[in-house]
Design a protein around this motif. Structure first.
Motif, PDB file in Angstrom:
ATOM      1  N   UNK A  24     -23.321   9.761  62.449  1.00 24.57           N
ATOM      2  CA  UNK A  24     -23.740   9.253  63.640  1.00 24.57           C
ATOM      3  C   UNK A  24     -25.014   9.266  64.179  1.00 24.57           C
ATOM      4  N   UNK A  25     -25.649   9.762  63.860  1.00 21.04           N
ATOM      5  CA  UNK A  25     -27.364   9.070  64.412  1.00 21.04           C
ATOM      6  C   UNK A  25     -27.738   7.823  64.224  1.00 21.04           C
ATOM      7  N   UNK A  26     -28.605   7.685  65.063  1.00 25.39           N
ATOM      8  CA  UNK A  26     -29.190   6.119  64.591  1.00 25.39           C
ATOM      9  C   UNK A  26     -30.776   5.698  64.964  1.00 25.39           C
ATOM     10  N   UNK A  27     -31.204   5.430  64.331  1.00 24.65           N
ATOM     11  CA  UNK A  27     -32.728   5.608  64.606  1.00 24.65           C
ATOM     12  C   UNK A  27     -33.737   4.333  65.471  1.00 24.65           C
ATOM     13  N   UNK A  28     -34.258   4.605  66.445  1.00 20.86           N
ATOM     14  CA  UNK A  28     -35.082   2.771  66.862  1.00 20.86           C
ATOM     15  C   UNK A  28     -36.149   3.793  66.719  1.00 20.86           C
ATOM     16  N   UNK A  29     -36.845   2.865  66.677  1.00 20.45           N
ATOM     17  CA  UNK A  29     -38.429   2.357  66.118  1.00 20.45           C
ATOM     18  C   UNK A  29     -39.376   2.713  68.384  1.00 20.45           C
ATOM     19  N   UNK A  30     -39.551   3.232  67.934  1.00 21.77           N
ATOM     20  CA  UNK A  30     -39.684   4.152  69.360  1.00 21.77           C
ATOM     21  C   UNK A  30     -41.686   3.914  69.920  1.00 21.77           C
ATOM     22  N   UNK A  31     -42.371   3.865  68.472  1.00 21.03           N
ATOM     23  CA  UNK A  31     -43.979   4.282  68.326  1.00 21.03           C
ATOM     24  C   UNK A  31     -44.675   3.606  67.046  1.00 21.03           C
ATOM     25  N   UNK A  32     -45.488   2.780  67.216  1.00 23.07           N
ATOM     26  CA  UNK A  32     -45.957   3.095  65.640  1.00 23.07           C
ATOM     27  C   UNK A  32     -46.963   2.584  65.805  1.00 23.07           C
ATOM     28  N   UNK A  33     -48.319   3.756  65.452  1.00 24.67           N
ATOM     29  CA  UNK A  33     -49.745   3.933  65.768  1.00 24.67           C
ATOM     30  C   UNK A  33     -50.538   3.309  64.512  1.00 24.67           C
ATOM     31  N   UNK A  34     -52.130   2.602  64.355  1.00 23.29           N
ATOM     32  CA  UNK A  34     -52.617   3.052  64.071  1.00 23.29           C
ATOM     33  C   UNK A  34     -53.601   3.528  64.616  1.00 23.29           C
ATOM     34  N   UNK A  35     -54.513   4.527  65.155  1.00 23.90           N
ATOM     35  CA  UNK A  35     -55.825   5.324  65.333  1.00 23.90           C
ATOM     36  C   UNK A  35     -56.980   6.196  64.324  1.00 23.90           C
ATOM     37  N   UNK A  36     -58.118   5.342  65.373  1.00 16.42           N
ATOM     38  CA  UNK A  36     -59.145   5.697  64.613  1.00 16.42           C
ATOM     39  C   UNK A  36     -58.959   7.026  64.484  1.00 16.42           C
ATOM     40  N   UNK A  37     -59.100   7.617  63.537  1.00 20.93           N
ATOM     41  CA  UNK A  37     -59.952   9.493  63.203  1.00 20.93           C
ATOM     42  C   UNK A  37     -61.729   9.724  64.045  1.00 20.93           C
ATOM     43  N   UNK A  38     -61.586   9.971  65.161  1.00 23.79           N
ATOM     44  CA  UNK A  38     -62.208  10.386  65.569  1.00 23.79           C
ATOM     45  C   UNK A  38     -62.358  11.974  65.922  1.00 23.79           C
ATOM     46  N   UNK A  51     -52.070   5.976  60.400  1.00 20.50           N
ATOM     47  CA  UNK A  51     -51.485   5.687  60.958  1.00 20.50           C
ATOM     48  C   UNK A  51     -50.135   6.630  61.041  1.00 20.50           C
ATOM     49  N   UNK A  52     -49.405   6.275  62.593  1.00 19.12           N
ATOM     50  CA  UNK A  52     -48.036   7.559  62.874  1.00 19.12           C
ATOM     51  C   UNK A  52     -46.823   6.546  62.910  1.00 19.12           C
ATOM     52  N   UNK A  53     -45.777   6.910  62.856  1.00 14.29           N
ATOM     53  CA  UNK A  53     -44.528   5.952  63.404  1.00 14.29           C
ATOM     54  C   UNK A  53     -43.531   7.054  64.121  1.00 14.29           C
ATOM     55  N   UNK A 117     -38.266  11.627  65.552  1.00 12.20           N
ATOM     56  CA  UNK A 117     -38.185  12.107  65.163  1.00 12.20           C
ATOM     57  C   UNK A 117     -40.000  11.510  64.036  1.00 12.20           C
ATOM     58  N   UNK A 118     -40.834  11.465  64.227  1.00 10.93           N
ATOM     59  CA  UNK A 118     -41.704  11.039  62.911  1.00 10.93           C
ATOM     60  C   UNK A 118     -42.727  11.342  62.065  1.00 10.93           C
ATOM     61  N   UNK A 119     -43.898  11.002  61.974  1.00 14.50           N
ATOM     62  CA  UNK A 119     -44.241  11.381  60.931  1.00 14.50           C
ATOM     63  C   UNK A 119     -45.898  10.699  61.159  1.00 14.50           C
ATOM     64  N   UNK A 120     -47.374  11.279  60.580  1.00 13.15           N
ATOM     65  CA  UNK A 120     -47.945  10.974  60.789  1.00 13.15           C
ATOM     66  C   UNK A 120     -49.219  10.803  59.454  1.00 13.15           C
ATOM     67  N   UNK A 121     -50.048   9.593  59.149  1.00 16.37           N
ATOM     68  CA  UNK A 121     -50.635  10.209  58.119  1.00 16.37           C
ATOM     69  C   UNK A 121     -52.461  10.694  58.014  1.00 16.37           C
ATOM     70  N   UNK A 122     -52.595  11.531  56.476  1.00 16.95           N
ATOM     71  CA  UNK A 122     -54.481  11.941  57.641  1.00 16.95           C
ATOM     72  C   UNK A 122     -54.678  10.170  56.855  1.00 16.95           C
ATOM     73  N   UNK A 123     -56.540  10.574  57.510  1.00 12.91           N
ATOM     74  CA  UNK A 123     -56.789   9.434  57.683  1.00 12.91           C
ATOM     75  C   UNK A 123     -57.494   8.794  56.297  1.00 12.91           C
ATOM     76  N   UNK A 124     -57.647   8.186  56.540  1.00 11.79           N
ATOM     77  CA  UNK A 124     -57.252   7.236  54.730  1.00 11.79           C
ATOM     78  C   UNK A 124     -58.772   5.523  55.571  1.00 11.79           C
ATOM     79  N   UNK A 125     -58.624   4.717  54.608  1.00 13.15           N
ATOM     80  CA  UNK A 125     -59.875   4.328  54.878  1.00 13.15           C
ATOM     81  C   UNK A 125     -58.458   3.067  54.617  1.00 13.15           C
ATOM     82  N   UNK A 126     -58.863   1.452  55.917  1.00 12.98           N
ATOM     83  CA  UNK A 126     -57.981   0.672  55.403  1.00 12.98           C
ATOM     84  C   UNK A 126     -57.611  -0.057  54.014  1.00 12.98           C
ATOM     85  N   UNK A 127     -58.370  -0.057  53.039  1.00 17.15           N
ATOM     86  CA  UNK A 127     -58.423  -0.495  51.785  1.00 17.15           C
ATOM     87  C   UNK A 127     -58.234   0.559  50.846  1.00 17.15           C
ATOM     88  N   UNK A 128     -58.221   0.926  50.690  1.00 23.16           N
ATOM     89  CA  UNK A 128     -58.387   3.116  50.161  1.00 23.16           C
ATOM     90  C   UNK A 128     -60.128   2.905  49.614  1.00 23.16           C
TER      91      UNK A 128
END
Length: 181
Positions: A24-38, A51-53, A117-128
């Motif tokens: 019965x659960x549905x999900x809708x994108x609430x936020x999508x972010x690209x934040x500089x690692x500072x 990177x997070x959603x 429900x969300x997930x966030x990446x560790x700090x990554x380089x844009x092109x790896x």
């Protein structure tokens, strides 16, 4: 890992953890972010991003949120995540980290009956990898004589931000659809 790969992985983690919830659960994108690692505790070079959603989960009774939290936490534990912070029963918030790849996940509910429900990446380089210009800035121009240095120990993973929810999460009105933070 590139930004694109990090984005794909945060989406994959949310999608997979979401499958532990009832049909019965549905999900809708609430936020999508690209934040500089500072974060000063990271001690890493500039130019990397997290990177997070976050998805709002609907179609579930508020009275059953506890069981749904437990289902997501069980999925996390069976897929390499360790619960870092569980603020229940006072706050409906659980935060976990995957030891293998340092990706974070969280599940949170608020007093308005909203579930996220969300997930966030560790700090990554844009092109790896670092940009060539940044790498050149870190390379000495010339060395008169080669210097032999003792081997250095293998670098340890850098600490990341603390496992806490956003300070204003509970004070924000989510009834207007929310805004990306």
């Amino acid at each position: 890992m590139t930004e694109k790969q990090a984005h794909d992985r945060v989406e994959d983690y949310v999608r997979a953890a979401f499958e532990s919830l009832p049909r019965t659960a549905a999900r809708t994108l609430f936020s999508q972010n690209r934040s500089e690692c500072t974060d000063p505790t990271d001690d890493g070079p500039a130019g990397r991003f997290e990177i997070s959603v976050t998805y709002e989960i609907t179609g579930l009774a508020v009275a059953s949120f506890g069981a749904h939290f437990d289902a997501v936490v069980a999925w996390w534990r069976s897929h390499g995540f360790t619960v870092v912070a569980d603020k229940r029963p006072g706050d409906q918030y659980v935060f976990a980290r995957n030891a293998a790849d340092s990706f974070d996940m969280s599940i949170q509910a608020n007093e308005l009956g909203k579930l996220y429900l969300g997930s966030t990446s560790p700090c990554v380089w844009p092109n790896g990898v670092p940009d060539a210009a940044a790498a050149e800035d870190e390379t000495p121009a010339a060395v008169a004589e080669p210097v032999v240095e003792p081997p250095t120990p293998k670098p340890q993973p850098r600490p990341r931000r603390a496992a806490v929810d956003d300070e204003d999460f509970g004070d924000t009105s989510w009834s207007d659809g929310g805004t990306a933070y």
